[in-house]
Design a protein around this motif. Structure first.
Motif, short mmCIF file in Angstrom:
data_model
loop_
_atom_site.label_atom_id
_atom_site.label_comp_id
_atom_site.label_asym_id
_atom_site.label_seq_id
_atom_site.Cartn_x
_atom_site.Cartn_y
_atom_site.Cartn_z
N ASP A 112 -14.18 -7.16 0.86
CA ASP A 112 -15.30 -6.83 2.02
C ASP A 112 -14.58 -7.21 3.29
O ASP A 112 -15.26 -6.44 4.39
N GLY A 113 -13.93 -8.03 3.53
CA GLY A 113 -13.38 -8.62 4.79
C GLY A 113 -12.49 -7.33 5.55
O GLY A 113 -12.53 -6.96 6.37
N LEU A 114 -11.45 -6.93 4.27
CA LEU A 114 -10.68 -5.85 4.89
C LEU A 114 -11.24 -4.77 5.30
O LEU A 114 -11.00 -3.96 6.16
N LEU A 115 -12.44 -4.46 4.53
CA LEU A 115 -13.08 -3.16 4.82
C LEU A 115 -13.93 -3.20 6.14
O LEU A 115 -14.03 -2.26 6.89
N THR A 116 -14.30 -4.52 6.39
CA THR A 116 -14.99 -4.81 7.74
C THR A 116 -13.91 -4.56 8.72
O THR A 116 -14.39 -3.92 9.93
N ALA A 117 -12.65 -5.10 8.76
CA ALA A 117 -11.76 -4.66 9.48
C ALA A 117 -11.34 -3.05 9.62
O ALA A 117 -11.22 -2.72 10.94
N ALA A 118 -11.29 -2.67 8.62
CA ALA A 118 -11.30 -1.10 8.89
C ALA A 118 -12.33 -0.40 9.64
O ALA A 118 -12.11 0.64 10.20
N GLU A 119 -13.52 -0.70 9.16
CA GLU A 119 -14.74 -0.11 9.96
C GLU A 119 -14.65 -0.45 11.36
O GLU A 119 -14.98 0.41 12.26
N ALA A 120 -14.01 -1.68 11.71
CA ALA A 120 -13.64 -2.04 13.23
C ALA A 120 -12.50 -1.17 13.95
O ALA A 120 -12.44 -1.05 15.20
N GLY A 121 -11.99 -0.21 13.02
CA GLY A 121 -10.68 0.45 13.63
C GLY A 121 -9.43 0.06 13.36
O GLY A 121 -8.34 0.61 13.60
N ASP A 139 -5.94 1.25 0.18
CA ASP A 139 -5.58 2.51 -0.07
C ASP A 139 -6.64 3.58 0.27
O ASP A 139 -6.11 4.65 1.04
N GLU A 140 -7.73 3.16 -0.22
CA GLU A 140 -8.73 4.16 -0.14
C GLU A 140 -9.23 4.57 1.36
O GLU A 140 -9.65 5.62 1.84
N ALA A 141 -8.93 3.27 2.06
CA ALA A 141 -9.32 3.52 3.30
C ALA A 141 -8.46 4.10 4.36
O ALA A 141 -8.45 4.06 5.46
N GLY A 142 -7.12 4.14 3.67
CA GLY A 142 -6.01 4.48 4.72
C GLY A 142 -5.13 3.63 5.34
O GLY A 142 -4.65 4.09 6.31
N LEU A 143 -5.36 2.43 4.83
CA LEU A 143 -4.66 1.33 5.95
C LEU A 143 -3.37 1.05 5.25
O LEU A 143 -2.91 1.41 3.90
N ALA A 144 -2.31 0.64 5.94
CA ALA A 144 -0.98 0.18 5.50
C ALA A 144 -1.46 -1.54 5.44
O ALA A 144 -1.94 -2.22 6.37
N MET A 145 -0.80 -1.94 4.48
CA MET A 145 -0.97 -3.60 4.28
C MET A 145 0.44 -4.29 3.94
O MET A 145 1.00 -3.53 3.02
N VAL A 146 0.74 -5.36 4.40
CA VAL A 146 1.91 -5.99 4.00
C VAL A 146 1.49 -7.49 3.58
O VAL A 146 0.52 -8.02 4.23
N THR A 203 0.74 -1.07 -0.09
CA THR A 203 -0.06 0.08 -0.09
C THR A 203 0.89 1.38 0.00
O THR A 203 2.33 1.22 0.31
N ARG A 204 0.36 2.35 -0.26
CA ARG A 204 0.85 3.59 -0.17
C ARG A 204 1.56 3.87 1.06
O ARG A 204 2.65 4.59 1.31
N LYS A 205 0.77 3.68 1.97
CA LYS A 205 1.08 3.90 3.39
C LYS A 205 1.90 2.62 4.09
O LYS A 205 1.31 1.43 3.92
N ALA A 206 2.92 2.92 4.54
CA ALA A 206 3.59 1.65 5.19
C ALA A 206 3.31 1.71 6.71
O ALA A 206 3.13 2.75 7.48
N PRO A 207 3.51 0.50 7.45
CA PRO A 207 3.21 0.44 8.79
C PRO A 207 4.18 1.09 9.49
O PRO A 207 5.22 1.25 9.44
#
Length: 529
Positions: free
Chosen positions: A483-492, A513-520, A398-402
């Motif tokens: 959908d699973g990833l977005l559910t995790a984002a909704e949980a914070g 990326d759209e949700a502002g998450l870092a992913m590896v 992702t664009r954002k790194a952990p």
């Protein structure tokens, strides 16, 4: 067929001489003639017992460094002859073969030799040939011959002889024959298993499995299922090698769940700090690190207090009094740890039904071994999942790194997810799980369940927000949809670790990326069915 068979002549040839002298003396008192070989014969003779060498019986000396000493018709004929068959009796008379009514043999210590790290040639020399051949012959002829392969059976043999005027019953000889064939089967399994490893043959044409009975269980997973616990002879630290200090007898489910808990806690080295795992129905319901063992337990407990009730607690350091006091506040089935302090024992002593196990250290999670699972008509065999990651192995997609904190939590969550039944989702924050979703047919359902459990705990603990806020999430396999990833984002959740490899990876990465998450991506999957 006569039920009782007299014991007039016994052949004693053992590697493990535990109890041999007392047995030989008792047999002599019953008037049994003693035959023996090599070191066994010399030991008995030195103690004043009258012993006839097998070489005297056969007319051949031991030769080829002891490889050939009992492989002779006068030995095997004496074991195999049917005493009630005229042709067999005539053959014995014609060839000077004496009946052997009792065989006491235990085998060269092949398993111990291999466990000690012996080289190939040394292991080969410790493969017994004459012993298994005699055992199988005597066991086949158990209608007339008693065969003892384990010093644990010496007392039972002598009790049987005392009850039947120096004779043995057919039922007793049948039981001995079963034990004998089980022993030679286990021995051959050990040899073939070692050779498969030595020759790097992961899938030999035939594979043998063997175990030693450790415990007959009251029942299996359910009361209508019979069950028993067998050990495989390895020295791997765990439930099979642990010492039970108190509590009721372990059940089938206790053993299974304790193994799951201990294998996971062994992932966390004591040098990296205290860690605690709480397991329910073979799935972790709380895992945490802490500055102290008490803190680690408390943080693991707070992940899912409801499921922790009646659970299994595994610790990576000796149990101390403060931690024991906290554990004792709720009903706990089993606690396993690599040691225990005196004050902790005193606290647990008041909980008579709580089972306390002390292991000889932590399991070596990097050591290669096999896992087995029976299916209808066969057996699945695979290497144990010893896969581990380091930060260098991860690919940021992702664009954002952990952040550094997120990366530490991602690796922690990934380690836990390895031990959660698939589909597995683990939320973690600051070195502790805050939500676990296990065993669902849909990955998005596991994500929702874990988040819901976290929200329930927040309400129960009076927290202002669910602990998944600011957490990371691990998935044991790729997200097939966003959908699973977005559910995790909704949980914070703010960062995600997953294997990658889906045909929709690009779609999932774009959603992150759209949700502002870092992913590896790990490039490694941890399915656990």
């Amino acid at each position: 067929m006569t039920d009782l068979a007299p014991l007039r002549r016994a052949l004693l040839s053992v590697s493990d001489k535990t109890g041999l002298l007392d047995l030989a003396r008792a047999l002599a008192d019953h008037g049994v003639e003693l035959l023996s070989t090599g070191g066994s014969a010399q030991m008995l003779r030195d103690e004043g017992l009258e012993v006839r060498d097998v070489s005297d019986l056969t007319g051949f000396p031991e030769m080829m460094d002891g490889r050939v000493k009992t492989l002779h018709p006068k030995v095997h004929g004496g074991l195999l002859a049917l005493r009630d068959k005229d042709s067999h009796v005539a053959a014995m008379d014609d060839h000077g073969i004496l009946p052997i009514d009792l065989l006491v043999v235990n085998l060269y210590p092949f398993e111990a030799t291999v466990a000690a790290g012996a080289d190939y040639d040394t292991a080969i020399e410790n493969i017994d040939i004459g012993g298994p051949a005699m055992i199988r012959a005597a066991a086949k002829n158990h209608v007339h011959v008693a065969v003892v392969t384990d010093p644990e059976d010496y007392d039972a043999l002598l009790a049987e002889m005392a009850s039947h005027d120096s004779q043995t019953s057919y039922a007793f000889r049948q039981k001995l024959a079963l034990t004998a064939y089980s022993r030679t089967a286990a021995y051959d399994a050990a040899v073939s298993g070692w050779m498969a490893r030595a020759l790097d043959a992961p899938a030999p044409r035939r594979r043998a499995f063997a175990g030693t009975l450790a415990q007959t269980l009251r029942y299996g997973e359910n009361p209508h299922q019979a069950a028993a616990f067998y050990t495989d002879g390895s020295d791997r630290a765990g439930v099979a090698t642990a010492t039970q200090l108190q509590g009721k007898e372990l059940s089938y489910n206790n053993i299974n769940d304790t193994d799951a808990a201990f294998e996971l806690v062994s992932e966390f080295l004591p040098a990296d700090g205290p860690a605690c795992v709480i397991v329910k129905h073979a799935n972790p319901c709380g895992v945490a690190r802490g500055a102290t063992l008490r803190e680690a337990y408390g943080r693991a407990f707070d992940c899912d207090r409801t499921s922790a009730f009646g659970g299994i607690v595994a610790l990576n350091a000796p149990l101390d009094g403060e931690t024991a006091q906290a554990i004792a506040e709720i009903f706990t089935e089993v606690v396993i740890a690599p040691g225990v302090h005196h004050d902790a024992r005193d606290i647990f002593a008041k909980k008579k039904n709580l089972r306390l196990l002390i292991s000889p250290g932590l399991a070596n999670m990097a050591a290669p071994s096999l896992t087995y699972r029976q299916v209808s008509g066969g057996m699945l065999v695979q290497d144990k999942d010893t896969g581990r990651l380091s930060p260098d192995a991860l690919k940021v997609v992702t664009r954002k790194a952990p952040t550094e904190r997120e990366m530490a939590d991602l690796l922690f969550a990934w380690t836990v997810a390895k031990h959660v039944k698939s589909n597995a989702i683990v939320y973690a924050k600051d070195g502790a799980t805050v939500g676990v979703g296990a065993g669902q047919m849909s990955r998005v359902d596991s994500t929702r369940i874990a988040a819901r459990k976290a929200a329930d705990m927040a309400e129960a603990l009076g927290l202002p927000a669910p602990p998944t806020e600011g957490s990371v999430v691990a998935s044991d396999a790729f997200f097939p949809f966003a959908d699973g990833l977005l559910t995790a984002a909704e949980a914070g959740a703010t960062a995600v670790i997953q294997p990658g490899g889906s045909v929709r990876d690009d779609e999932v990465i774009a959603a992150a990326d759209e949700a502002g998450l870092a992913m590896v991506f790990t490039g490694m999957r941890h399915f656990r069915h």
